[in-house]
Write a protein that holds these residues in place. Sequence first.
Motif, PDB file in Angstrom:
ATOM      1  N   GLY A   1       0.883  -1.162   0.000  1.00 20.68           N
ATOM      2  CA  GLY A   1       0.000   0.000   0.000  1.00 20.68           C
ATOM      3  C   GLY A   1       0.918   1.208   0.000  1.00 20.68           C
ATOM      4  N   ILE A   2       0.768   2.052  -1.011  1.00 22.08           N
ATOM      5  CA  ILE A   2       1.683   3.190  -1.209  1.00 22.08           C
ATOM      6  C   ILE A   2       0.802   4.392  -1.524  1.00 22.08           C
ATOM      7  CG2 ILE A   2       3.748   3.945  -2.520  1.00 22.08           C
ATOM      8  CD1 ILE A   2       4.062   1.069  -3.505  1.00 22.08           C
ATOM      9  N   ARG A   3       1.289   5.579  -1.245  1.00 18.87           N
ATOM     10  CA  ARG A   3       0.525   6.744  -1.704  1.00 18.87           C
ATOM     11  C   ARG A   3       1.395   7.640  -2.575  1.00 18.87           C
ATOM     12  NH1 ARG A   3      -4.606   8.472   0.632  1.00 18.87           N
ATOM     13  NH2 ARG A   3      -5.104   7.398   2.579  1.00 18.87           N
ATOM     14  N   ALA A   4       0.738   8.294  -3.528  1.00 14.04           N
ATOM     15  CA  ALA A   4       1.377   9.385  -4.263  1.00 14.04           C
ATOM     16  C   ALA A   4       0.639  10.659  -3.879  1.00 14.04           C
ATOM     17  CB  ALA A   4       1.274   9.154  -5.767  1.00 14.04           C
TER      18      ALA A   4
ATOM     19  N   PHE B   1       5.537   8.429  -2.476  1.00 12.78           N
ATOM     20  CA  PHE B   1       6.226   8.531  -1.187  1.00 12.78           C
ATOM     21  C   PHE B   1       6.951   7.228  -0.847  1.00 12.78           C
ATOM     22  CE2 PHE B   1       6.160   8.587   3.576  1.00 12.78           C
ATOM     23  CZ  PHE B   1       7.027   9.661   3.735  1.00 12.78           C
ATOM     24  N   ARG B   2       8.243   7.335  -0.662  1.00  9.95           N
ATOM     25  CA  ARG B   2       9.113   6.229  -0.246  1.00  9.95           C
ATOM     26  C   ARG B   2       8.950   4.980  -1.134  1.00  9.95           C
ATOM     27  NH1 ARG B   2      10.782   6.446   5.982  1.00  9.95           N
ATOM     28  NH2 ARG B   2      12.578   5.543   4.948  1.00  9.95           N
ATOM     29  N   LEU B   3       9.043   5.245  -2.413  1.00 13.89           N
ATOM     30  CA  LEU B   3       8.855   4.203  -3.430  1.00 13.89           C
ATOM     31  C   LEU B   3       9.811   3.031  -3.249  1.00 13.89           C
ATOM     32  CD1 LEU B   3       7.626   3.209  -6.110  1.00 13.89           C
ATOM     33  CD2 LEU B   3       9.245   4.684  -7.315  1.00 13.89           C
ATOM     34  N   ARG B   4      11.095   3.333  -3.099  1.00 17.96           N
ATOM     35  CA  ARG B   4      12.094   2.257  -2.990  1.00 17.96           C
ATOM     36  C   ARG B   4      11.787   1.314  -1.827  1.00 17.96           C
ATOM     37  NH1 ARG B   4      17.249   0.881  -4.843  1.00 17.96           N
ATOM     38  NH2 ARG B   4      16.164   1.367  -6.765  1.00 17.96           N
ATOM     39  N   GLU B   5      11.455   1.898  -0.669  1.00 16.06           N
ATOM     40  CA  GLU B   5      11.197   1.073   0.521  1.00 16.06           C
ATOM     41  C   GLU B   5       9.983   0.164   0.313  1.00 16.06           C
ATOM     42  OE1 GLU B   5      11.897   4.282   0.478  1.00 16.06           O
ATOM     43  OE2 GLU B   5      13.298   4.795   2.088  1.00 16.06           O
ATOM     44  N   HIS B   6       8.951   0.693  -0.334  1.00 18.85           N
ATOM     45  CA  HIS B   6       7.759  -0.128  -0.569  1.00 18.85           C
ATOM     46  C   HIS B   6       8.039  -1.235  -1.586  1.00 18.85           C
ATOM     47  CE1 HIS B   6       4.627   1.860   1.800  1.00 18.85           C
ATOM     48  NE2 HIS B   6       5.167   3.023   1.474  1.00 18.85           N
ATOM     49  N   ALA B   7       8.765  -0.897  -2.665  1.00 22.06           N
ATOM     50  CA  ALA B   7       9.053  -1.907  -3.692  1.00 22.06           C
ATOM     51  C   ALA B   7       9.932  -3.014  -3.096  1.00 22.06           C
ATOM     52  CB  ALA B   7       9.741  -1.248  -4.885  1.00 22.06           C
TER      53      ALA B   7
ATOM     54  N   ASP C   1      14.296  18.974   3.609  1.00 23.49           N
ATOM     55  CA  ASP C   1      15.173  17.984   4.265  1.00 23.49           C
ATOM     56  C   ASP C   1      14.749  16.544   3.954  1.00 23.49           C
ATOM     57  OD1 ASP C   1      16.550  20.014   5.340  1.00 23.49           O
ATOM     58  OD2 ASP C   1      15.935  19.683   7.433  1.00 23.49           O
ATOM     59  N   PHE C   2      13.510  16.364   3.538  1.00 24.89           N
ATOM     60  CA  PHE C   2      13.006  15.006   3.308  1.00 24.89           C
ATOM     61  C   PHE C   2      12.639  14.765   1.836  1.00 24.89           C
ATOM     62  CE2 PHE C   2      12.391  16.058   7.745  1.00 24.89           C
ATOM     63  CZ  PHE C   2      13.012  14.974   8.355  1.00 24.89           C
ATOM     64  N   ASP C   3      13.201  15.590   0.969  1.00 26.28           N
ATOM     65  CA  ASP C   3      12.852  15.488  -0.450  1.00 26.28           C
ATOM     66  C   ASP C   3      13.270  14.144  -1.055  1.00 26.28           C
ATOM     67  OD1 ASP C   3      11.507  17.007  -2.488  1.00 26.28           O
ATOM     68  OD2 ASP C   3      13.404  16.925  -3.580  1.00 26.28           O
ATOM     69  N   ASP C   4      14.299  13.521  -0.453  1.00 27.89           N
ATOM     70  CA  ASP C   4      14.718  12.234  -1.037  1.00 27.89           C
ATOM     71  C   ASP C   4      13.723  11.102  -0.750  1.00 27.89           C
ATOM     72  OD1 ASP C   4      15.320  12.096   1.618  1.00 27.89           O
ATOM     73  OD2 ASP C   4      17.343  11.269   1.366  1.00 27.89           O
ATOM     74  N   TRP C   5      12.665  11.373  -0.003  1.00 27.91           N
ATOM     75  CA  TRP C   5      11.592  10.379   0.178  1.00 27.91           C
ATOM     76  C   TRP C   5      10.632  10.370  -1.016  1.00 27.91           C
ATOM     77  CZ3 TRP C   5       9.939  11.578   5.973  1.00 27.91           C
ATOM     78  CH2 TRP C   5      10.851  10.943   6.838  1.00 27.91           C
ATOM     79  N   LEU C   6      10.778  11.357  -1.902  1.00 21.44           N
ATOM     80  CA  LEU C   6       9.787  11.514  -2.975  1.00 21.44           C
ATOM     81  C   LEU C   6      10.353  11.130  -4.340  1.00 21.44           C
ATOM     82  CD1 LEU C   6       8.267  14.967  -1.940  1.00 21.44           C
ATOM     83  CD2 LEU C   6       7.435  12.693  -1.383  1.00 21.44           C
ATOM     84  N   THR C   7       9.542  10.398  -5.110  1.00 21.20           N
ATOM     85  CA  THR C   7       9.888  10.097  -6.502  1.00 21.20           C
ATOM     86  C   THR C   7       8.874  10.828  -7.372  1.00 21.20           C
ATOM     87  OG1 THR C   7      10.704   7.928  -5.874  1.00 21.20           O
ATOM     88  CG2 THR C   7      10.200   8.256  -8.212  1.00 21.20           C
TER      89      THR C   7
END
Length: 319
Positions: free
Chosen positions: A51-54, A64-70, A309-315
């Motif tokens: 379950g992921i959100r954009a 949001f946090r695509l790599r971690e979810h995949a 500061d948290f931009d690297d969480w976003l794809t």
Amino acid sequence: MTQPNTEPAYTRNTPSAAGQIWFDGRIVPHEQAVVSVLTHAMHYGTSVFEGIRAYATDRGAAVFRLREHAQRLNDSAKIIGMRSPFTVEQIEQAIVETVRVNGHTSCYIRPLLWYGSESLGVDPRKNTVHGMVATLPWGTYLGDEAVRKGARLMTSSWRRSPGDVMPTKAKAGGNYINSVLARVEAGENGFDEALLLDKEGFVAEGSGENIFVLRGDVLYPIAHSVNLRGITRDSVIKLATWMGVEVRPTMATRDELYTADEVFMVGTAAEVTPIASIDRRPIGSGAAGPFSLKMRETYLDAVSGKLPDFDDWLTYVDG
Ligand code: PPE
């Protein structure tokens, strides 16, 4: 004779009728993303999902946090002994592509891997593994009122599955019967959500959320080995630390939650949802607590690209 239910199964959180689905590597209209009734996963729950959100940002939709979810999707497959036909990178690409073709500015994303229909019988090893990604609009998980006023929780009579009965770190279809039982019981008793304990009485998690407790100035993320390794939980811990809040993961019993200053639940779907009461006992003032609301706001800022500061969480879907 019972009439078949003709209402589409996805009515509540509906993909648009024209929604496109990524199905085994191809984008197809959702009417064509269909499977056999002999699908192994349908009989035995042999699927894994995410379950992921954009979210909408100034630069368009961002996952949001695509790599971690995949990665967690493939980890779930590994845990149940399923060979994922897709690499983490392929799953990431499939997700981004599906959000893009559906033109969403924000959405919920549901990737799923499952065993197909070649053979029945518990042993799935002869069956092919399939994959799909669907995107759908999905508002607040426990309802807008629960977010505004705080959700009402009930301790479930169903205990969270122990880790030697079910691999609870896997987001596997079959595991979710545990969540379904707890959630339905809570709903039928007039509550918004269930609180699941382990068989010793320690707090585990909600049917689809991890739990946080605030006491004084200290934030206690509830820790338990049977809980899903929540990505929102990890995000909230990092955001709270960034806000200068002391964070101490801990185990807890239900009575410790009753007397907390604030309790809130977190998850991809639930985001950050304040808790107003547990088993009819008001938590703190019995309304959504100020810290919980502040945390919700900060989380929503992070997911929508307002915290550099948290931009690297976003794809970003459009590059
Ligand atoms: N625990 C459970 C049991 C769980 O299902 C979720 C997510 C979490 C914790 C929080 O994990 P994370 O999303 O990584 O922060 N629940 C998903 C499914 C909800 C549903 O009804 O379906 C979700 O929030 O997407």
